[in-house]
Design a protein around this motif. Structure first.
Motif, PDB file in Angstrom:
ATOM      1  N   SER A 120       1.047  -0.944   0.674  1.00  0.00           N
ATOM      2  CA  SER A 120       0.036   0.116  -0.003  1.00  0.00           C
ATOM      3  C   SER A 120       0.862   0.968  -0.472  1.00  0.00           C
ATOM      4  O   SER A 120       0.645   2.225  -0.794  1.00  0.00           O
ATOM      5  CB  SER A 120      -0.876  -0.285   1.563  1.00  0.00           C
ATOM      6  OG  SER A 120      -1.900  -0.797   0.703  1.00  0.00           O
ATOM      7  N   MET A 121       2.047   0.881   1.391  1.00  0.00           N
ATOM      8  CA  MET A 121       3.018   2.407   0.994  1.00  0.00           C
ATOM      9  C   MET A 121       3.690   2.795  -0.563  1.00  0.00           C
ATOM     10  O   MET A 121       3.390   3.528  -1.108  1.00  0.00           O
ATOM     11  CB  MET A 121       3.699   2.167   1.903  1.00  0.00           C
ATOM     12  CG  MET A 121       3.157   2.001   3.482  1.00  0.00           C
ATOM     13  SD  MET A 121       2.441   4.126   3.661  1.00  0.00           S
ATOM     14  CE  MET A 121       1.942   3.680   5.033  1.00  0.00           C
ATOM     15  N   ARG A 122       4.158   1.358  -1.353  1.00  0.00           N
ATOM     16  CA  ARG A 122       4.692   1.905  -2.194  1.00  0.00           C
ATOM     17  C   ARG A 122       3.461   2.191  -3.328  1.00  0.00           C
ATOM     18  O   ARG A 122       3.761   3.311  -4.928  1.00  0.00           O
ATOM     19  CB  ARG A 122       5.227   0.522  -2.837  1.00  0.00           C
ATOM     20  CG  ARG A 122       6.421   0.172  -2.510  1.00  0.00           C
ATOM     21  CD  ARG A 122       6.831  -1.175  -3.670  1.00  0.00           C
ATOM     22  NE  ARG A 122       6.056  -1.952  -3.363  1.00  0.00           N
ATOM     23  CZ  ARG A 122       6.069  -3.080  -2.448  1.00  0.00           C
ATOM     24  NH1 ARG A 122       6.838  -2.997  -0.920  1.00  0.00           N
ATOM     25  NH2 ARG A 122       5.361  -4.628  -2.284  1.00  0.00           N
ATOM     26  N   ALA A 123       2.344   1.785  -3.098  1.00  0.00           N
ATOM     27  CA  ALA A 123       1.686   2.577  -3.713  1.00  0.00           C
ATOM     28  C   ALA A 123       0.776   3.695  -4.059  1.00  0.00           C
ATOM     29  O   ALA A 123       0.935   4.225  -4.915  1.00  0.00           O
ATOM     30  CB  ALA A 123      -0.240   1.682  -4.335  1.00  0.00           C
ATOM     31  N   VAL A 124       0.944   4.966  -2.659  1.00  0.00           N
ATOM     32  CA  VAL A 124       0.238   5.441  -2.327  1.00  0.00           C
ATOM     33  C   VAL A 124       1.719   6.312  -3.392  1.00  0.00           C
ATOM     34  O   VAL A 124       1.159   7.513  -3.516  1.00  0.00           O
ATOM     35  CB  VAL A 124       0.486   5.523  -1.247  1.00  0.00           C
ATOM     36  CG1 VAL A 124      -0.005   7.086  -0.529  1.00  0.00           C
ATOM     37  CG2 VAL A 124      -1.139   4.625  -0.139  1.00  0.00           C
ATOM     38  N   ARG A 125       2.740   5.781  -2.537  1.00  0.00           N
ATOM     39  CA  ARG A 125       4.278   6.888  -3.466  1.00  0.00           C
ATOM     40  C   ARG A 125       4.101   7.185  -4.484  1.00  0.00           C
ATOM     41  O   ARG A 125       3.786   8.657  -4.850  1.00  0.00           O
ATOM     42  CB  ARG A 125       5.151   5.909  -2.512  1.00  0.00           C
ATOM     43  CG  ARG A 125       5.628   6.527  -1.156  1.00  0.00           C
ATOM     44  CD  ARG A 125       7.067   6.128  -0.934  1.00  0.00           C
ATOM     45  NE  ARG A 125       7.216   4.642  -1.341  1.00  0.00           N
ATOM     46  CZ  ARG A 125       7.312   3.663  -0.454  1.00  0.00           C
ATOM     47  NH1 ARG A 125       6.848   3.954   1.025  1.00  0.00           N
ATOM     48  NH2 ARG A 125       7.792   2.365  -0.152  1.00  0.00           N
ATOM     49  N   SER A 126       3.541   6.923  -5.792  1.00  0.00           N
ATOM     50  CA  SER A 126       3.193   6.746  -7.082  1.00  0.00           C
ATOM     51  C   SER A 126       2.592   6.961  -7.322  1.00  0.00           C
ATOM     52  O   SER A 126       2.122   8.433  -7.702  1.00  0.00           O
ATOM     53  CB  SER A 126       3.386   4.985  -7.456  1.00  0.00           C
ATOM     54  OG  SER A 126       2.802   5.139  -8.780  1.00  0.00           O
ATOM     55  N   VAL A 127       0.963   7.454  -6.056  1.00  0.00           N
ATOM     56  CA  VAL A 127       0.492   8.255  -6.580  1.00  0.00           C
ATOM     57  C   VAL A 127       0.423   9.283  -6.933  1.00  0.00           C
ATOM     58  O   VAL A 127       0.122  10.710  -7.136  1.00  0.00           O
ATOM     59  CB  VAL A 127      -1.198   7.805  -5.438  1.00  0.00           C
ATOM     60  CG1 VAL A 127      -2.604   8.462  -6.481  1.00  0.00           C
ATOM     61  CG2 VAL A 127      -1.409   6.491  -6.517  1.00  0.00           C
ATOM     62  N   LEU A 128       0.837  10.405  -5.166  1.00  0.00           N
ATOM     63  CA  LEU A 128       1.432  11.453  -4.477  1.00  0.00           C
ATOM     64  C   LEU A 128       2.768  11.761  -6.042  1.00  0.00           C
ATOM     65  O   LEU A 128       2.409  12.719  -5.901  1.00  0.00           O
ATOM     66  CB  LEU A 128       1.898  11.515  -3.221  1.00  0.00           C
ATOM     67  CG  LEU A 128       1.301  10.788  -1.787  1.00  0.00           C
ATOM     68  CD1 LEU A 128       1.751  10.910  -0.253  1.00  0.00           C
ATOM     69  CD2 LEU A 128      -0.248  11.515  -1.931  1.00  0.00           C
ATOM     70  N   SER A 129       3.599  11.127  -6.092  1.00  0.00           N
ATOM     71  CA  SER A 129       4.374  11.919  -7.055  1.00  0.00           C
ATOM     72  C   SER A 129       3.495  11.818  -8.492  1.00  0.00           C
ATOM     73  O   SER A 129       4.185  12.917  -8.870  1.00  0.00           O
ATOM     74  CB  SER A 129       5.253  11.392  -7.327  1.00  0.00           C
ATOM     75  OG  SER A 129       5.006   9.181  -8.225  1.00  0.00           O
ATOM     76  N   SER A 130       2.141  11.506  -8.755  1.00  0.00           N
ATOM     77  CA  SER A 130       1.899  12.462  -9.863  1.00  0.00           C
ATOM     78  C   SER A 130       1.318  13.215 -10.013  1.00  0.00           C
ATOM     79  O   SER A 130       0.277  13.161 -11.062  1.00  0.00           O
ATOM     80  CB  SER A 130       1.387  10.696 -10.386  1.00  0.00           C
ATOM     81  OG  SER A 130      -0.305  10.054  -9.520  1.00  0.00           O
ATOM     82  N   VAL A 131       0.437  13.085  -8.704  1.00  0.00           N
ATOM     83  CA  VAL A 131      -0.459  14.493  -8.422  1.00  0.00           C
ATOM     84  C   VAL A 131      -0.348  15.689  -8.957  1.00  0.00           C
ATOM     85  O   VAL A 131      -1.125  16.256  -9.981  1.00  0.00           O
ATOM     86  CB  VAL A 131      -0.717  14.851  -6.991  1.00  0.00           C
ATOM     87  CG1 VAL A 131      -1.639  16.199  -6.805  1.00  0.00           C
ATOM     88  CG2 VAL A 131      -1.038  13.829  -5.908  1.00  0.00           C
ATOM     89  N   PRO A 132       0.571  16.328  -9.135  1.00  0.00           N
ATOM     90  CA  PRO A 132       1.236  16.782 -10.211  1.00  0.00           C
ATOM     91  C   PRO A 132       0.814  17.515 -11.524  1.00  0.00           C
ATOM     92  O   PRO A 132      -0.252  17.801 -12.011  1.00  0.00           O
ATOM     93  CB  PRO A 132       2.942  17.901 -10.156  1.00  0.00           C
ATOM     94  CG  PRO A 132       3.267  16.859  -8.852  1.00  0.00           C
ATOM     95  CD  PRO A 132       1.831  15.913  -8.688  1.00  0.00           C
ATOM     96  N   GLN A 185     -10.187  10.848 -10.276  1.00  0.00           N
ATOM     97  CA  GLN A 185      -8.830  10.624 -10.763  1.00  0.00           C
ATOM     98  C   GLN A 185      -8.052   9.627 -10.078  1.00  0.00           C
ATOM     99  O   GLN A 185      -7.740   8.621  -9.929  1.00  0.00           O
ATOM    100  CB  GLN A 185      -8.803  10.561 -11.840  1.00  0.00           C
ATOM    101  CG  GLN A 185      -9.473  11.344 -12.927  1.00  0.00           C
ATOM    102  CD  GLN A 185      -8.266  11.742 -14.008  1.00  0.00           C
ATOM    103  OE1 GLN A 185      -7.010  11.298 -13.889  1.00  0.00           O
ATOM    104  NE2 GLN A 185      -9.230  12.312 -15.374  1.00  0.00           N
ATOM    105  N   LEU A 186      -8.102   9.840  -8.540  1.00  0.00           N
ATOM    106  CA  LEU A 186      -7.196  10.818  -7.786  1.00  0.00           C
ATOM    107  C   LEU A 186      -7.585   9.575  -6.574  1.00  0.00           C
ATOM    108  O   LEU A 186      -7.194   8.346  -6.255  1.00  0.00           O
ATOM    109  CB  LEU A 186      -7.318  11.791  -6.511  1.00  0.00           C
ATOM    110  CG  LEU A 186      -6.721  12.723  -6.639  1.00  0.00           C
ATOM    111  CD1 LEU A 186      -6.394  13.913  -5.537  1.00  0.00           C
ATOM    112  CD2 LEU A 186      -4.784  12.560  -6.743  1.00  0.00           C
ATOM    113  N   ILE A 187      -8.903   9.040  -6.236  1.00  0.00           N
ATOM    114  CA  ILE A 187      -9.832   7.390  -5.438  1.00  0.00           C
ATOM    115  C   ILE A 187      -9.766   6.653  -6.794  1.00  0.00           C
ATOM    116  O   ILE A 187      -9.482   5.408  -6.214  1.00  0.00           O
ATOM    117  CB  ILE A 187     -11.007   8.350  -5.472  1.00  0.00           C
ATOM    118  CG1 ILE A 187     -11.098   8.992  -4.479  1.00  0.00           C
ATOM    119  CG2 ILE A 187     -12.105   6.876  -4.981  1.00  0.00           C
ATOM    120  CD1 ILE A 187     -12.692   9.621  -3.675  1.00  0.00           C
TER     121      ILE A 187
END
Length: 315
Positions: A28-40, A116-118
């Protein structure tokens, strides 16, 4: 200084506040890190459809998830929101590992970014709160008063209040360009509030209702207004501001009326001192009378790292 996230976007016509808890697993942490980095990039891809809509998103990381999610030195002041139990109300502390503060002039743009975030976060997170805010007339809250008058004005003034600099005590490569963020969700008893006279309401807030003129402070030892209790000075008498981007929310059909309080600051202690003065009183026992009509139902603290830190999370 590292470029900060767009905390200084300013009040828009629409906003969405999302608070999540992250499942405490490595995957979960790996997946969330990937999403957060793509927010911009996600934000840019949506905003290109209407650049005048001013779509932005600020990401905040909570204390519980910081070490396992960020794998970087902790910001010196980052800790869970501390409960403040007063005689009238309690500033409650509620869960929150991630904050997404989405703003735009268009509601549909906020909606699409949230969707898209969810979708990308999937089952790695649990929703703790979702609130949709709106601009109410000339930036008023649902109590009828202009909100955010004490905010700093201008890029340099906002930066001085919000962003941690290299010169700050206890700053490090992780925190430079970042900001502490505190959120609270308040529900208002509008029926009781409207039973007061305009003069009584103005005395509680500390400003006139129609034209937003600041009223004189009470003498020392007497009941202070919300405006005065929310003004923070350090031991030397220097005043410390925060950047608020509060938004009204509500549903008349269900009699729900509220304010979503959000404050950005380079010093977390400033916001926490504000909570103490409001809920415990200054002097003690004379709490902020706005709490006779407004009840907090959430309270969480986050740190919004710089854009460069955010983008590197996916590496």
């Amino acid at each position: 200084m590292s470029a900060g996230q767009p905390v200084d976007t300013g009040l828009t016509r629409s906003a969405t506040f999302l608070v999540f808890s992250v499942l405490q697993t490595d995957s979960s942490m790996r997946a969330v890190r990937s999403v957060l980095s793509s927010v911009p990039d996600i934000t840019k891809n949506i905003s290109i459809r209407d650049t005048n809509a001013n779509l932005t998103c600020v990401v905040g990381i909570g204390s519980r998830a910081w070490d396992s999610l960020m794998r970087l030195p902790r910001p010196a002041e980052l800790h869970p929101f501390p409960e403040v139990r007063g005689a009238k109300q309690t500033a409650v502390s509620t869960p929150g590992d991630l904050l997404f503060h989405i703003r735009s002039e268009r509601r549909d743009m906020c909606f699409e970014l949230e969707r898209q975030l969810i979708e990308k976060l999937g089952d790695t997170v649990q929703l703790e709160d979702q609130t949709v805010g709106f601009r109410y007339f000339d930036a008023r809250d649902l109590l009828g008063f202009v909100d955010g008058t004490a905010n700093p004005v201008g890029p340099s003034a906002i930066s001085d209040v919000v962003m941690i600099s290299e010169e700050d005590e206890n700053s490090n490569a992780t925190t430079v360009g970042g900001s502490y963020v505190v959120v609270q969700k308040y529900l208002h008893d509008l029926k009781a509030w409207k039973a007061l006279s305009i003069e009584q309401q103005e005395a509680i807030i500390g400003r006139t209702k129609l034209d937003n003129i600041e009223l004189e402070d009470a003498d020392d030892g007497q009941q202070q207004s919300h405006k005065t209790l929310a003004t923070i000075e350090d031991a030397s008498g220097k005043e410390h501001a925060v950047l608020r981007d509060n938004m009204p929310f509500g549903s008349p059909s269900t009699s729900q009326y509220g304010t979503y309080f959000i404050a950005y600051s380079r010093h977390l202690w400033v916001v926490e001192k504000m909570m103490e003065r409001m809920f415990l009183g200054n002097p003690r026992g004379l709490h902020d009378r706005i709490l006779d009509f407004s009840t907090p139902i959430t309270g969480s603290t986050f740190f919004a790292p710089s854009l460069s830190i955010l983008k590197r999370l996916g590496d």
